[in-house]
Design a protein around this motif. Structure first.
Motif, PDB file in Angstrom:
ATOM      1  N   ALA A 111       0.820  -1.209   0.000  1.00 19.65           N
ATOM      2  CA  ALA A 111       0.000   0.000   0.000  1.00 19.65           C
ATOM      3  C   ALA A 111       0.854   1.260   0.000  1.00 19.65           C
ATOM      4  O   ALA A 111       0.433   2.302  -0.511  1.00 19.65           O
ATOM      5  CB  ALA A 111      -0.919  -0.007   1.216  1.00 19.65           C
ATOM      6  N   MET A 112       2.066   1.172   0.558  1.00 22.73           N
ATOM      7  CA  MET A 112       2.918   2.358   0.615  1.00 22.73           C
ATOM      8  C   MET A 112       3.693   2.603  -0.663  1.00 22.73           C
ATOM      9  O   MET A 112       4.372   3.618  -0.788  1.00 22.73           O
ATOM     10  CB  MET A 112       3.917   2.230   1.777  1.00 22.73           C
ATOM     11  N   VAL A 113       3.612   1.660  -1.639  1.00 18.76           N
ATOM     12  CA  VAL A 113       4.392   1.832  -2.860  1.00 18.76           C
ATOM     13  C   VAL A 113       3.980   3.090  -3.599  1.00 18.76           C
ATOM     14  O   VAL A 113       4.810   3.877  -4.060  1.00 18.76           O
ATOM     15  CB  VAL A 113       4.236   0.577  -3.747  1.00 18.76           C
ATOM     16  N   ASN A 114       2.704   3.311  -3.715  1.00 17.16           N
ATOM     17  CA  ASN A 114       2.196   4.462  -4.445  1.00 17.16           C
ATOM     18  C   ASN A 114       1.735   5.577  -3.533  1.00 17.16           C
ATOM     19  O   ASN A 114       1.120   6.525  -4.008  1.00 17.16           O
ATOM     20  CB  ASN A 114       1.028   4.032  -5.352  1.00 17.16           C
ATOM     21  N   ALA A 115       1.991   5.449  -2.229  1.00 17.70           N
ATOM     22  CA  ALA A 115       1.543   6.474  -1.281  1.00 17.70           C
ATOM     23  C   ALA A 115       2.728   7.033  -0.504  1.00 17.70           C
ATOM     24  O   ALA A 115       2.624   7.303   0.688  1.00 17.70           O
ATOM     25  CB  ALA A 115       0.505   5.894  -0.337  1.00 17.70           C
ATOM     26  N   GLY A 116       3.889   7.179  -1.169  1.00 16.30           N
ATOM     27  CA  GLY A 116       5.056   7.722  -0.496  1.00 16.30           C
ATOM     28  C   GLY A 116       4.878   9.198  -0.187  1.00 16.30           C
ATOM     29  O   GLY A 116       4.258   9.958  -0.939  1.00 16.30           O
ATOM     30  N   THR A 117       5.441   9.588   0.945  1.00 16.52           N
ATOM     31  CA  THR A 117       5.345  10.985   1.389  1.00 16.52           C
ATOM     32  C   THR A 117       6.706  11.598   1.683  1.00 16.52           C
ATOM     33  O   THR A 117       6.811  12.825   1.779  1.00 16.52           O
ATOM     34  CB  THR A 117       4.466  11.078   2.635  1.00 16.52           C
ATOM     35  N   MET A 118       7.766  10.772   1.846  1.00 17.59           N
ATOM     36  CA  MET A 118       9.088  11.284   2.208  1.00 17.59           C
ATOM     37  C   MET A 118       9.876  11.624   0.951  1.00 17.59           C
ATOM     38  O   MET A 118       9.862  10.874  -0.025  1.00 17.59           O
ATOM     39  CB  MET A 118       9.851  10.248   3.036  1.00 17.59           C
ATOM     40  N   PRO A 119      10.589  12.756   0.941  1.00 20.18           N
ATOM     41  CA  PRO A 119      11.399  13.103  -0.227  1.00 20.18           C
ATOM     42  C   PRO A 119      12.724  12.326  -0.226  1.00 20.18           C
ATOM     43  O   PRO A 119      13.176  11.794   0.788  1.00 20.18           O
ATOM     44  CB  PRO A 119      11.619  14.601  -0.055  1.00 20.18           C
ATOM     45  N   ARG A 188      11.579   2.460  -2.515  1.00 17.06           N
ATOM     46  CA  ARG A 188      10.610   3.495  -2.143  1.00 17.06           C
ATOM     47  C   ARG A 188       9.623   2.978  -1.097  1.00 17.06           C
ATOM     48  O   ARG A 188       9.227   3.702  -0.181  1.00 17.06           O
ATOM     49  CB  ARG A 188       9.847   3.971  -3.371  1.00 17.06           C
ATOM     50  N   ALA A 189       9.188   1.724  -1.238  1.00 19.60           N
ATOM     51  CA  ALA A 189       8.265   1.156  -0.261  1.00 19.60           C
ATOM     52  C   ALA A 189       8.924   0.994   1.106  1.00 19.60           C
ATOM     53  O   ALA A 189       8.252   1.107   2.147  1.00 19.60           O
ATOM     54  CB  ALA A 189       7.761  -0.193  -0.758  1.00 19.60           C
ATOM     55  N   LYS A 190      10.223   0.745   1.146  1.00 15.79           N
ATOM     56  CA  LYS A 190      10.919   0.553   2.418  1.00 15.79           C
ATOM     57  C   LYS A 190      11.054   1.849   3.193  1.00 15.79           C
ATOM     58  O   LYS A 190      10.879   1.870   4.423  1.00 15.79           O
ATOM     59  CB  LYS A 190      12.295  -0.053   2.148  1.00 15.79           C
ATOM     60  N   TYR A 191      11.323   2.938   2.484  1.00 23.13           N
ATOM     61  CA  TYR A 191      11.532   4.230   3.152  1.00 23.13           C
ATOM     62  C   TYR A 191      10.396   5.219   2.886  1.00 23.13           C
ATOM     63  O   TYR A 191      10.530   6.396   3.223  1.00 23.13           O
ATOM     64  CB  TYR A 191      12.867   4.844   2.702  1.00 23.13           C
ATOM     65  N   ASN A 192       9.298   4.774   2.283  1.00 25.85           N
ATOM     66  CA  ASN A 192       8.137   5.627   2.047  1.00 25.85           C
ATOM     67  C   ASN A 192       8.532   6.875   1.242  1.00 25.85           C
ATOM     68  O   ASN A 192       8.183   8.007   1.594  1.00 25.85           O
ATOM     69  CB  ASN A 192       7.480   6.024   3.374  1.00 25.85           C
TER      70      ASN A 192
END
Length: 255
Positions: A111-119, A188-192
């Motif tokens: 679920a976090m793959v496409n919902a990343g928020t961290m730059p 990206r999923a690991k670190y959002n």
């Protein structure tokens, strides 16, 4: 001798008439038809009536008609439910079993793959932040990819194995981004992290070396140096934890 002259007194064949012709054979007598009366019956013929013929046929040959099956009328509610004191209860299905911890972690990671928020800590084109890695990636991108894959896989895939897979795909189909873009998605999923500046597959398709350099710097800035490998980083972390948890030396009181 001279020719004989016919005697005038003898009868000549030409004095008698020719015989009459023989009579023709009589033909078969024609059949005699009965005499017809002079009066003609001018009555009209009888009209055809199918109903009369059908009635006559049914009267002469009566046959039993088959009876079609007619189901009884259905009543709602049924008879067996009318005598019950309580109405029927709806069927309740059992609730779904709870997910295990591993399944919950996988679901949350997906679920976090496409919902990343961290730059990202560095930009896509910040290759000059680490010139050594930029030169190595430009000449041998398979080595940089192998180092990144070993860290992301948690040591389950060694650097040499990933390096060989990357090289085979690059030589066969000339599209190494087919394997490298998947590791960017997992990073990206690991670190959002945000999916910038473009989707992962497009970033690796257009800027393969720049994307590898950015992922290399991201892991190093987060405390995992890809050059040391997975086990080298784990060894360093254990050593740092051991130094931090070391008990103080024995102290003596000065009297």
């Amino acid at each position: 001798m001279g020719r004989l002259q016919p005697d005038s007194t003898s009868p000549s064949t030409y004095d008698h008439p020719p015989p009459p012709p023989s009579p023709l054979p009589e033909s078969d007598p024609q059949p005699q038809h009965p005499p017809q009366s002079d009066t003609i019956n001018h009555t009209t013929p009888q009209q055809y009536n199918p109903e009369i013929l059908q009635n006559n046929y049914t009267n002469t040959n009566p046959q039993p008609q088959p009876q079609l099956y007619q189901p009884p009328p259905v009543k709602f509610p049924p008879q067996y439910m009318q005598n019950e004191a309580y109405p029927p209860q709806p069927v309740k299905f059992p609730p779904p079993p709870p997910m295990h911890d591993e399944q919950a972690l996988q679901f949350s990671a997906a679920a976090m793959v496409n919902a990343g928020t961290m730059p990202w800590t560095t930009g896509l084109f910040g290759c000059m932040d680490d010139p050594t890695n930029a030169l190595m990636t430009a000449l041998f991108p398979c080595i940089t990819f192998g180092q990144i894959a070993e860290i992301i896989d948690g040591g389950h895939t060694r650097c040499g194995t990933s390096c060989m897979m990357y090289g085979c795909i690059a030589c066969l189909v000339a599209l190494p981004c087919l394997i490298s873009c998947g590791y960017r998605t997992r990073l990206r999923a690991k670190y959002n992290l945000l999916e910038v500046p473009a989707p992962d597959w497009l970033t690796h398709f257009l800027c393969e070396c720049c994307a590898l350099c950015q992922e290399y710097r991201e892991l190093r800035n987060r405390g995992l140096d890809p050059a040391l490998g997975w086990y080298g980083n784990m060894r360093n972390q254990n050593m740092q934890q051991g130094v931090a948890m070391m008990p103080p030396m024995n102290q003596t009181m000065m009297g």
